[in-house]
Structures are given as C-alpha cells and as structure tokens.
Design a protein around this motif. Structure first.
Motif, PDB file in Angstrom:
ATOM      1  N   VAL A  63       0.834  -1.206   0.000  1.00 55.64           N
ATOM      2  CA  VAL A  63       0.000   0.000   0.000  1.00 55.64           C
ATOM      3  C   VAL A  63       0.868   1.255   0.000  1.00 55.64           C
ATOM      4  N   VAL A  64       1.851   1.287   0.903  1.00 54.05           N
ATOM      5  CA  VAL A  64       2.688   2.487   1.054  1.00 54.05           C
ATOM      6  C   VAL A  64       3.529   2.736  -0.195  1.00 54.05           C
ATOM      7  N   TYR A  65       4.070   1.661  -0.790  1.00 51.94           N
ATOM      8  CA  TYR A  65       4.972   1.803  -1.935  1.00 51.94           C
ATOM      9  C   TYR A  65       4.303   1.378  -3.243  1.00 51.94           C
ATOM     10  N   ARG A  66       3.010   1.541  -3.317  1.00 50.94           N
ATOM     11  CA  ARG A  66       2.280   1.080  -4.493  1.00 50.94           C
ATOM     12  C   ARG A  66       2.801   1.721  -5.776  1.00 50.94           C
ATOM     13  N   ASP A  67       3.070   3.016  -5.749  1.00 48.76           N
ATOM     14  CA  ASP A  67       3.525   3.705  -6.960  1.00 48.76           C
ATOM     15  C   ASP A  67       4.870   3.176  -7.437  1.00 48.76           C
ATOM     16  N   VAL A  68       5.687   2.711  -6.510  1.00 53.99           N
ATOM     17  CA  VAL A  68       7.012   2.202  -6.861  1.00 53.99           C
ATOM     18  C   VAL A  68       6.921   0.758  -7.346  1.00 53.99           C
ATOM     19  N   VAL A 141      15.885   1.324  -0.385  1.00 46.50           N
ATOM     20  CA  VAL A 141      16.860   0.396   0.183  1.00 46.50           C
ATOM     21  C   VAL A 141      16.133  -0.903   0.530  1.00 46.50           C
ATOM     22  N   GLN A 142      16.691  -2.011   0.085  1.00 50.70           N
ATOM     23  CA  GLN A 142      16.099  -3.321   0.357  1.00 50.70           C
ATOM     24  C   GLN A 142      16.969  -4.062   1.351  1.00 50.70           C
ATOM     25  N   TYR A 143      16.290  -4.780   2.274  1.00 52.66           N
ATOM     26  CA  TYR A 143      17.015  -5.507   3.321  1.00 52.66           C
ATOM     27  C   TYR A 143      16.777  -6.999   3.200  1.00 52.66           C
ATOM     28  N   GLY A 144      17.855  -7.782   3.236  1.00 49.81           N
ATOM     29  CA  GLY A 144      17.775  -9.226   3.351  1.00 49.81           C
ATOM     30  C   GLY A 144      17.174  -9.931   2.156  1.00 49.81           C
ATOM     31  N   SER A 145      17.044 -11.242   2.306  1.00 49.41           N
ATOM     32  CA  SER A 145      16.515 -12.078   1.231  1.00 49.41           C
ATOM     33  C   SER A 145      14.995 -12.046   1.161  1.00 49.41           C
ATOM     34  N   SER A 146      14.350 -11.453   2.163  1.00 50.10           N
ATOM     35  CA  SER A 146      12.889 -11.379   2.165  1.00 50.10           C
ATOM     36  C   SER A 146      12.370 -10.200   1.357  1.00 50.10           C
ATOM     37  N   ARG A 147      13.259  -9.452   0.730  1.00 45.81           N
ATOM     38  CA  ARG A 147      12.891  -8.313  -0.120  1.00 45.81           C
ATOM     39  C   ARG A 147      12.223  -7.208   0.692  1.00 45.81           C
ATOM     40  N   ALA A 148      12.628  -7.063   1.946  1.00 44.04           N
ATOM     41  CA  ALA A 148      12.014  -6.069   2.821  1.00 44.04           C
ATOM     42  C   ALA A 148      12.442  -4.670   2.414  1.00 44.04           C
ATOM     43  N   LEU A 149      11.472  -3.790   2.296  1.00 46.98           N
ATOM     44  CA  LEU A 149      11.718  -2.385   1.998  1.00 46.98           C
ATOM     45  C   LEU A 149      11.786  -1.597   3.313  1.00 46.98           C
ATOM     46  N   PRO A 150      12.053  -0.294   3.279  1.00 48.30           N
ATOM     47  CA  PRO A 150      12.316   0.436   4.527  1.00 48.30           C
ATOM     48  C   PRO A 150      11.270   0.268   5.622  1.00 48.30           C
ATOM     49  N   ILE A 155      10.115  -1.990  11.015  1.00 43.83           N
ATOM     50  CA  ILE A 155       9.289  -2.779  11.936  1.00 43.83           C
ATOM     51  C   ILE A 155      10.060  -4.000  12.433  1.00 43.83           C
ATOM     52  N   SER A 156      10.801  -4.641  11.540  1.00 40.76           N
ATOM     53  CA  SER A 156      11.602  -5.799  11.919  1.00 40.76           C
ATOM     54  C   SER A 156      12.645  -5.422  12.959  1.00 40.76           C
ATOM     55  N   GLU A 157      13.269  -4.265  12.801  1.00 40.29           N
ATOM     56  CA  GLU A 157      14.268  -3.811  13.764  1.00 40.29           C
ATOM     57  C   GLU A 157      13.637  -3.606  15.133  1.00 40.29           C
ATOM     58  N   GLY A 158      12.412  -3.088  15.179  1.00 41.86           N
ATOM     59  CA  GLY A 158      11.737  -2.909  16.457  1.00 41.86           C
ATOM     60  C   GLY A 158      11.365  -4.218  17.098  1.00 41.86           C
ATOM     61  N   HIS A 159      10.893  -5.156  16.299  1.00 41.72           N
ATOM     62  CA  HIS A 159      10.503  -6.459  16.841  1.00 41.72           C
ATOM     63  C   HIS A 159      11.707  -7.243  17.330  1.00 41.72           C
ATOM     64  N   ARG A 160      12.823  -7.109  16.629  1.00 40.82           N
ATOM     65  CA  ARG A 160      14.017  -7.878  16.978  1.00 40.82           C
ATOM     66  C   ARG A 160      14.858  -7.194  18.056  1.00 40.82           C
ATOM     67  N   ARG A 161      15.053  -5.880  17.936  1.00 41.58           N
ATOM     68  CA  ARG A 161      16.011  -5.194  18.813  1.00 41.58           C
ATOM     69  C   ARG A 161      15.430  -3.996  19.549  1.00 41.58           C
ATOM     70  N   LEU A 162      14.164  -3.719  19.402  1.00 43.52           N
ATOM     71  CA  LEU A 162      13.515  -2.586  20.065  1.00 43.52           C
ATOM     72  C   LEU A 162      14.184  -1.271  19.652  1.00 43.52           C
ATOM     73  N   TRP A 163      14.729  -1.232  18.433  1.00 44.43           N
ATOM     74  CA  TRP A 163      15.404  -0.048  17.877  1.00 44.43           C
ATOM     75  C   TRP A 163      16.566   0.414  18.742  1.00 44.43           C
ATOM     76  N   LEU A 164      17.198  -0.529  19.445  1.00 44.29           N
ATOM     77  CA  LEU A 164      18.327  -0.199  20.324  1.00 44.29           C
ATOM     78  C   LEU A 164      19.632  -0.812  19.846  1.00 44.29           C
ATOM     79  N   GLY A 165      19.644  -1.332  18.623  1.00 40.66           N
ATOM     80  CA  GLY A 165      20.855  -1.958  18.124  1.00 40.66           C
ATOM     81  C   GLY A 165      21.036  -3.349  18.709  1.00 40.66           C
ATOM     82  N   GLU A 166      22.253  -3.864  18.641  1.00 38.77           N
ATOM     83  CA  GLU A 166      22.525  -5.222  19.102  1.00 38.77           C
ATOM     84  C   GLU A 166      22.185  -5.435  20.577  1.00 38.77           C
ATOM     85  N   PRO A 167      22.468  -4.479  21.486  1.00 39.44           N
ATOM     86  CA  PRO A 167      22.068  -4.706  22.895  1.00 39.44           C
ATOM     87  C   PRO A 167      20.569  -4.880  23.059  1.00 39.44           C
ATOM     88  N   GLY A 168      19.781  -4.332  22.143  1.00 41.46           N
ATOM     89  CA  GLY A 168      18.342  -4.455  22.249  1.00 41.46           C
ATOM     90  C   GLY A 168      17.830  -5.861  22.061  1.00 41.46           C
TER      91      GLY A 168
END
Length: 326
Positions: A63-68, A141-150, A155-168
C-alpha cells in the motif's frame, strides 16, 4: 474431708501440617508465574504488537509503496538487459548485484546494487523499473533475502532489537524465553488444581477464564517461544550454530565454472541455474546474458518471482532461485 482436684490434661495446639513436596513445588511455581508475569508482561506486549505489525508489513508495503511497485504502462516487457541498463544509469557508481523478475505484468523489476555506504552487506540499493516502458518508478533500500523495503525493515528492527541496536536483542531474548516459562508454569498449576472446585466470586471466575484461555493458547505460546528465540541474541546464535551443525540450512550450490557435470545436475535439482561466462577475463558482469539465463531458468521449471544473482568474479556463474512474492 479433703479432696484433690486433678488438673485436666492441657489441650495442646495441633501441630501444623507439613507441606507436601507437591504443594511446595506448586507454591513456588505459582509465585514464579505471578511475579515474573508482572515484570515480563510489558516486554511481551511490545513483542506481540511489533510482531503483529511485522506480520502485516508485506501488505502495508504494497500500500505504502504502491507507486514504486506497480508497473502501469501495460506494454510488453523489454529485454531484461535493457531494464538493467536503465537502472544502472541511475546509479552508475554502484556495482550491479542482482535483479528480481516477476511474471506478474503489473509488477516492476527490481535491480539491486551493492552500496558500501549502507549499514551492512544485508542492505542493497534497489531501483524499480517498469519492464514495458523502462521508466524508473523509484528507488529504495532493500534488506535481506525477504525483499524487505524500509517500512518492513524498520518494523523488523523494532521487533528484533527494540530499535536499540545489538544490545536491544536482550529484550527479545527475555520476552521469548519467559513466554515459554510462564506458559509451562501456568500449565503446571492448571494440572495440579484441575480437580478443585472453583468459587463463585468474580476473582474465581476470572482465574478460571485465565486458566482456560491459557491452556487453549499453550501450543501457540510455545511455538512463538521457539520462533522468537531464533531472533534473540544468545539463544538465536546457538540455534543458528545448531542448524549449521545439523545441516538444517539452505544448501549452497557450487558456483565455480569448474564444477563437474554431477555438481551441475545436483544444482538443477536444487532449483538453481548457472550460466557460464563467455570470457575468462573478468571485466565486470555481462548483463546482456541476463535474458538468456532467465529463459533457461523458466524452461527448467522455475516460475513466479526469480532472484537472479550476478557472478561475483570471472570464475563464478549466474545463480537463479525462486523467491517469495511479498
């Protein structure tokens, strides 16, 4: 006449009943379940909410990147080499890495470039090209093999690390591991107390509802625990090493041009296709071979989205594998 009054024997207070080992264990588990639940509940709520968003993120991206992501020209697809060349004109300073081709005529082609300015090699610059008109619809910018866009990457960074980097990742470690402990502790208490008659107070009814829901949801909680630990820091690393030792990882085909015919047949069975370079001297990726490589892959039975990875050097080959549509 004298009489003696005999004192009646003193009534001694009954000795307190000794707690059985089962009761002691139940009390300990009950306190663990209650106290730990209070402290871990906020982390579980964050993990649940961010995980819910992550599950929806592919749909949100569409939805967000529909035009792209959408090719509106409706024209027949141009040769893949021309699409790559159009993207290279946008980033002439970056090294071509891969191209992702869909058999959906309304989907744009993603041309990927290695960009040393990004956070890591897991991130690549993606240029989106309308395969019919060769119009560049955007770049992300695309991330990983899952073709994740920004959006999905954030969202993945928040779920995995709480946006705190590796210590998160300690947060995800705590939430995932304690979810399993709390679930098993609750199941233990339900089993021990299952024959007790429940009261009629509001508290008793709430407790019964809590136990009933917990038992019904127990398999899901344990599944989320196992999958959540793969995202964590300590357990995730150990699980990754275990998968490697048990060969539970995606097989990597031999991409060298000196591979034997037997290896080539094995790679075909793994849904990978290799195309030999025409020149032994490395002068960069010959993108004019892309159309021939994709055609060979389609003839070999690969369908839907194709991840077409360019050779890394003169002694390497193209590799194609089926990707997952978002």
């Amino acid at each position: 006449m004298t009489s003696s009054i005999q004192d009646s024997p003193a009534h001694s207070a009954p000795a307190p009943a000794k707690q059985s080992g089962l009761w002691s264990a139940t009390a300990i588990v009950h306190r663990l379940h209650t106290i730990a639940g209070i402290f871990v509940a906020p982390l579980l709520l964050i993990a649940a909410f961010s995980g819910f968003l992550y599950a929806l993120s592919p749909t949100l991206e569409n939805v967000v990147y529909r035009d792209v992501l959408t090719a509106d020209s409706g024209l027949p697809a141009q040769p893949l080499a021309e699409q790559i060349a159009r993207a290279e004109a946008v980033h002439p300073d970056l090294e071509f890495s891969a191209v992702q081709v869909s058999n959906d005529p309304t989907a744009t082609t993603r041309v990927l470039f290695n960009d040393p300015s990004l956070l890591s090699s897991s991130y690549r610059q993606a240029v989106f090209v309308d395969p019919g008109s060769l119009e560049v619809t955007g770049e992300l910018v695309q991330y990983g093999s899952s073709r994740a866009l920004p959006l999905r990457a954030w969202i993945s960074e928040g779920h995995r690390r709480l946006w705190l980097g590796e210590p998160g990742r300690i947060y995800s470690e705590t939430a995932a591991s304690w979810l399993g402990i709390l679930s098993l502790a609750g199941a233990w208490m339900w089993w021990v107390q299952r024959k007790k008659r429940a009261g009629t107070s509001q508290r008793a009814r709430t407790k019964k509802l809590h136990s009933t829901l917990g038992m019904w949801l127990l398999p899901g909680f344990l599944f989320l625990t196992v999958t959540g630990l793969t995202w964590s820091m300590v357990a995730g690393t150990n699980l990754g090493e275990l998968r490697t030792n048990l060969s539970w990882v995606e097989p990597k085909p031999d991409v060298t041009l000196s591979a034997t015919a037997h290896n080539m047949e094995s790679m075909a069975n793994m849904s990978a296709h290799q195309h030999h370079m025409n020149s032994a001297t490395w002068t960069g990726v010959d993108t004019t071979q892309a159309d021939e490589v994709v055609s060979a892959a389609r003839q070999a039975g690969l369908t839907a989205l194709l991840d077409v990875n360019a050779p890394a050097n003169a002694n390497s080959a193209w590799i194609i594998k089926e990707g997952r549509e978002s």
